[in-house]
Design an enzyme around this catalytic site. Structure first.
Site, PDB file in Angstrom:
ATOM      1  N   GLU A  86     -13.258  -6.858   2.602  1.00  0.00           N
ATOM      2  CA  GLU A  86     -13.892  -5.935   3.553  1.00  0.00           C
ATOM      3  C   GLU A  86     -15.357  -5.688   3.210  1.00  0.00           C
ATOM      4  O   GLU A  86     -15.731  -5.677   2.031  1.00  0.00           O
ATOM      5  CB  GLU A  86     -13.158  -4.587   3.512  1.00  0.00           C
ATOM      6  CG  GLU A  86     -11.721  -4.688   3.964  1.00  0.00           C
ATOM      7  CD  GLU A  86     -10.870  -3.489   3.542  1.00  0.00           C
ATOM      8  OE1 GLU A  86      -9.901  -3.205   4.247  1.00  0.00           O
ATOM      9  OE2 GLU A  86     -11.165  -2.854   2.513  1.00  0.00           O
ATOM     10  N   ASP A 117      -3.849   1.629   3.329  1.00  0.00           N
ATOM     11  CA  ASP A 117      -5.269   1.516   3.688  1.00  0.00           C
ATOM     12  C   ASP A 117      -5.605   0.225   4.410  1.00  0.00           C
ATOM     13  O   ASP A 117      -6.738  -0.240   4.375  1.00  0.00           O
ATOM     14  CB  ASP A 117      -6.147   1.680   2.422  1.00  0.00           C
ATOM     15  CG  ASP A 117      -5.836   0.639   1.357  1.00  0.00           C
ATOM     16  OD1 ASP A 117      -4.914  -0.170   1.577  1.00  0.00           O
ATOM     17  OD2 ASP A 117      -6.529   0.616   0.326  1.00  0.00           O
TER      18      ASP A 117
HETATM   19  P1  NAD Z   1      -2.423  -1.535  -8.602  1.00  0.00           P
HETATM   20  O1  NAD Z   1      -1.828  -2.793  -8.076  1.00  0.00           O
HETATM   21  O2  NAD Z   1      -3.181  -1.566  -9.883  1.00  0.00           O
HETATM   22  O3  NAD Z   1      -1.278  -0.416  -8.761  1.00  0.00           O
HETATM   23  C1  NAD Z   1      -0.298  -0.191  -7.791  1.00  0.00           C
HETATM   24  C2  NAD Z   1       0.987   0.276  -8.497  1.00  0.00           C
HETATM   25  O4  NAD Z   1       1.951   0.635  -7.505  1.00  0.00           O
HETATM   26  C3  NAD Z   1       1.616  -0.801  -9.376  1.00  0.00           C
HETATM   27  O5  NAD Z   1       1.762  -0.337 -10.712  1.00  0.00           O
HETATM   28  C4  NAD Z   1       2.976  -1.062  -8.697  1.00  0.00           C
HETATM   29  O6  NAD Z   1       3.989  -1.397  -9.633  1.00  0.00           O
HETATM   30  C5  NAD Z   1       3.231   0.263  -8.005  1.00  0.00           C
HETATM   31  N1  NAD Z   1       4.170   0.216  -6.881  1.00  0.00           N
HETATM   32  C6  NAD Z   1       4.249  -0.695  -5.872  1.00  0.00           C
HETATM   33  N2  NAD Z   1       5.232  -0.362  -5.018  1.00  0.00           N
HETATM   34  C7  NAD Z   1       5.779   0.795  -5.483  1.00  0.00           C
HETATM   35  C8  NAD Z   1       6.822   1.657  -5.022  1.00  0.00           C
HETATM   36  N3  NAD Z   1       7.504   1.398  -3.892  1.00  0.00           N
HETATM   37  N4  NAD Z   1       7.107   2.766  -5.740  1.00  0.00           N
HETATM   38  C9  NAD Z   1       6.426   3.061  -6.891  1.00  0.00           C
HETATM   39  N5  NAD Z   1       5.429   2.270  -7.385  1.00  0.00           N
HETATM   40  C10 NAD Z   1       5.110   1.167  -6.678  1.00  0.00           C
HETATM   41  O7  NAD Z   1      -3.345  -0.972  -7.432  1.00  0.00           O
HETATM   42  P2  NAD Z   1      -4.489   0.149  -7.532  1.00  0.00           P
HETATM   43  O8  NAD Z   1      -5.811  -0.472  -7.767  1.00  0.00           O
HETATM   44  O9  NAD Z   1      -4.013   1.247  -8.399  1.00  0.00           O
HETATM   45  O10 NAD Z   1      -4.487   0.634  -6.012  1.00  0.00           O
HETATM   46  C11 NAD Z   1      -3.403   1.378  -5.499  1.00  0.00           C
HETATM   47  C12 NAD Z   1      -3.494   1.400  -4.000  1.00  0.00           C
HETATM   48  O11 NAD Z   1      -4.612   2.195  -3.610  1.00  0.00           O
HETATM   49  C13 NAD Z   1      -3.708   0.030  -3.363  1.00  0.00           C
HETATM   50  O12 NAD Z   1      -2.882  -0.062  -2.224  1.00  0.00           O
HETATM   51  C14 NAD Z   1      -5.179   0.033  -2.973  1.00  0.00           C
HETATM   52  O13 NAD Z   1      -5.432  -0.804  -1.867  1.00  0.00           O
HETATM   53  C15 NAD Z   1      -5.379   1.495  -2.645  1.00  0.00           C
HETATM   54  N6  NAD Z   1      -6.743   1.983  -2.766  1.00  0.00           N
HETATM   55  C16 NAD Z   1      -7.138   2.878  -1.842  1.00  0.00           C
HETATM   56  C17 NAD Z   1      -8.404   3.417  -1.916  1.00  0.00           C
HETATM   57  C18 NAD Z   1      -8.826   4.442  -0.917  1.00  0.00           C
HETATM   58  O14 NAD Z   1     -10.008   4.763  -0.837  1.00  0.00           O
HETATM   59  N7  NAD Z   1      -7.922   5.007  -0.172  1.00  0.00           N
HETATM   60  C19 NAD Z   1      -9.294   3.018  -2.940  1.00  0.00           C
HETATM   61  C20 NAD Z   1      -8.845   2.126  -3.897  1.00  0.00           C
HETATM   62  C21 NAD Z   1      -7.550   1.609  -3.804  1.00  0.00           C
END
Ligand code: NAD
Length: 342
Positions: free
Chosen positions: A56, A227
Site C-alpha cells: 500500500e 485492515d
Molecule cells: P504478526 O504476524 O507479527 O502477529 C500476529 C499474531 O496473531 C501472531 O502471533 C499470530 O499467531 C496471531 N494470531 C493469528 N490468528 C489468531 C487468532 N485467531 N487468535 C489469536 N491469535 C492469532 O503481525 P503484527 O505485525 O503484530 O500485526 C498484527 C495485525 O495488525 C496485522 O493484521 C496487521 O496487518 C495489523 N496492523 C494494523 C495496523 C493499523 O494501523 N491498524 C498497523 C500495523 C499492523
C-alpha cells in the site's frame, strides 16, 4: 541533501528516548493533527493486492508538508521467516516538492499504531480501566501494551495467541517492564473481566477472534488487525451493540470491521471527538470500538515526531537522494565526464 533515519539509528533513538516517551510525544502530535483534520488532503490508501498480501501507498499533505508511506501486509510471512508488516516513508516540502526526510517505518509504524490506539483509548476508554486482554501477541503487541499504559495506566494484561511461542516472547519482553502478564488458553479466558480488549491478529480472511457474547458492557475494543478487504477480526454483532469510531470513513468502509455491515451503518470519525464535535463515550456501560486500519495522517505525524526528535544529532544521515545540477535546467551536464560528480 535529504536527511535519513535508517534502521540502526531508529533503534538507537528508541533505545535512547524510550518507547513510552516517544509514544507520548506522538500522542500529542496526533491530537494536534486530528484536531486540524480539515487542513489535510485525504484519500483512501492505494492498495495492490495479491493472493497472499497487500502493498500500500499512503499519502497526505497539509499544504506545507507532504508525506507518504510504503507498507506491506502479508499474514503468512512469519511462517516463511519474514515479518507481516514492513514500511518506509518520506516527508517532502510542498513549496519546492523536494523530499526533506526519509525514514525506515517498520518500527515507526509500530510506534504510531500504538500511539493512535493510545490516544483513542484516552478519549474513549473508561478512565477507571485497569486491565487489557490482548488477542494476538505478534510484532505490534508490546508497542500496543506500552501505548495503553501511557493512555490509561494499564499494567495487567491477559493474553491469548494461537502460537504459544508468541505469548512466551511477549511475557519475556513485558514482565521486566513492570507488567503483570497472564497467559491464557483461550480468547474467552483472556477477555473475561478485561476493561480494554485489543485484537491484533494477522489472518487474510474474515476471521472472528472476538465473539459478541465475550464482550461485556463498558469495554473499549481496540481492533487493529482487520485492515484489508476480506480481513476482519470482530463478530459483526459486536458492532451492532457498540459505538464505532474510525480514522477516515471512506477508507475504513473498504478495509475495516465495518466492511461487514451496511454502507449506511453509523460511524464517527475520531477527529470529531478530538475537535469536540462528538461527545465520545457517553456512559460507563457503552461499548466503544476503535475500528483501526491505519491512516496516512498518523504516519505524517509520526514522521514529523521522528524528524524533530532526531534533529541536529548523529541519528540523522544526509543522503544523496536528489540530483542537484548547478544549473537547474541542465540535468544532462551531470552525466558528462567533466562533471564534478565524476
Ligand atoms: P504478526 O504476524 O507479527 O502477529 C500476529 C499474531 O496473531 C501472531 O502471533 C499470530 O499467531 C496471531 N494470531 C493469528 N490468528 C489468531 C487468532 N485467531 N487468535 C489469536 N491469535 C492469532 O503481525 P503484527 O505485525 O503484530 O500485526 C498484527 C495485525 O495488525 C496485522 O493484521 C496487521 O496487518 C495489523 N496492523 C494494523 C495496523 C493499523 O494501523 N491498524 C498497523 C500495523 C499492523
Amino acid at each position: 541533501m535529504t536527511q535519513f533515519v535508517g534502521v540502526r539509528n531508529m533503534v538507537r533513538w528508541i533505545q535512547h528516548d524510550g518507547v513510552e516517551a516517544i509514544i507520548r510525544e506522538m500522542m500529542g502530535e496526533l491530537d494536534r493533527d486530528f484536531g486540524r483534520w480539515q487542513s489535510f488532503e485525504k484519500i483512501p490508501r492505494l492498495a495492490s493486492h495479491s493472493p497472499i498480501g497487500v502493498i500500500e501507498l499512503m499519502p497526505t499533505s497539509d499544504g506545507e508538508q507532504y508525506s507518504f508511506k510504503y507498507v506491506n501486509g502479508h499474514p503468512s510471512n512469519p511462517a516463511r521467516g519474514f515479518q507481516t508488516v514492513t514500511a518506509f516513508g518520506a516527508l517532502a516540502d510542498v513549496d519546492n516538492g523536494y523530499p526533506v526526510f526519509v525514514a525506515e517505518m517498520t518500527l515507526l509504524t509500530a510506534l504510531r499504531t500504538a500511539a493512535i490506539s493510545a490516544l483513542v483509548a484516552k478519549y474513549l476508554g473508561r478512565p477507571d480501566s485497569r486491565s487489557m486482554a490482548m488477542i494476538g501477541s505478534g510484532s505490534q503487541a508490546e508497542f500496543q501494551a506500552l501505548g495503553m499504559r501511557a493512555a490509561l495506566g494499564i499494567e495487567n494484561l491477559t493474553i491469548y495467541d494461537v502460537d504459544p511461542n508468541a505469548m512466551e516472547k511477549f511475557r519475556r519482553n513485558m514482565e521486566p517492564l513492570g507488567f503483570t502478564i497472564t497467559i491464557c488458553g483461550s480468547a474467552d479466558e483472556a477477555i473475561l473481566g478485561a476493561d480494554v480488549v485489543t485484537t491484533c491478529t494477522a489472518d487474510k480472511q474474515l476471521a472472528t477472534v472476538l465473539h459478541d457474547h465475550q464482550v461485556a458492557p463498558g469495554v473499549h475494543i481496540n481492533a487493529i488487525g482487520g485492515d484489508c478487504p476480506g480481513k476482519t477480526e470482530l463478530d459483526s454483532a459486536i458492532l451492532d451493540r457498540a459505538s464505532v469510531f474510525v480514522e477516515f470513513e471512506e477508507q475504513t468502509r473498504i478495509e475495516g470491521e465495518i466492511q461487514q455491515v451496511a454502507a449506511d451503518f453509523p460511524v464517527t470519525e475520531f477527529w470529531e471527538v478530538v475537535a469536540g464535535k462528538h461527545p465520545g463515550r457517553t456512559s460507563a456501560e457503552e461499548i466503544t470500538v476503535f475500528d483501526s486500519v491505519g491512516f496516512a495522517i498518523s504516519d505524517f505525524a509520526a514522521l514529523k515526531v521522528c524528524r524533530r526528535m532526531t534533529d541536529d544529532s548523529d541519528l540523522q544521515d544526509a543522503i544523496d537522494l536528489i540530483a542537484n545540477p548547478d544549473d537547474p535546467k541542465d540535468l544532462f551536464a551531470m552525466t558528462l565526464v567533466s562533471s564534478p560528480v565524476h
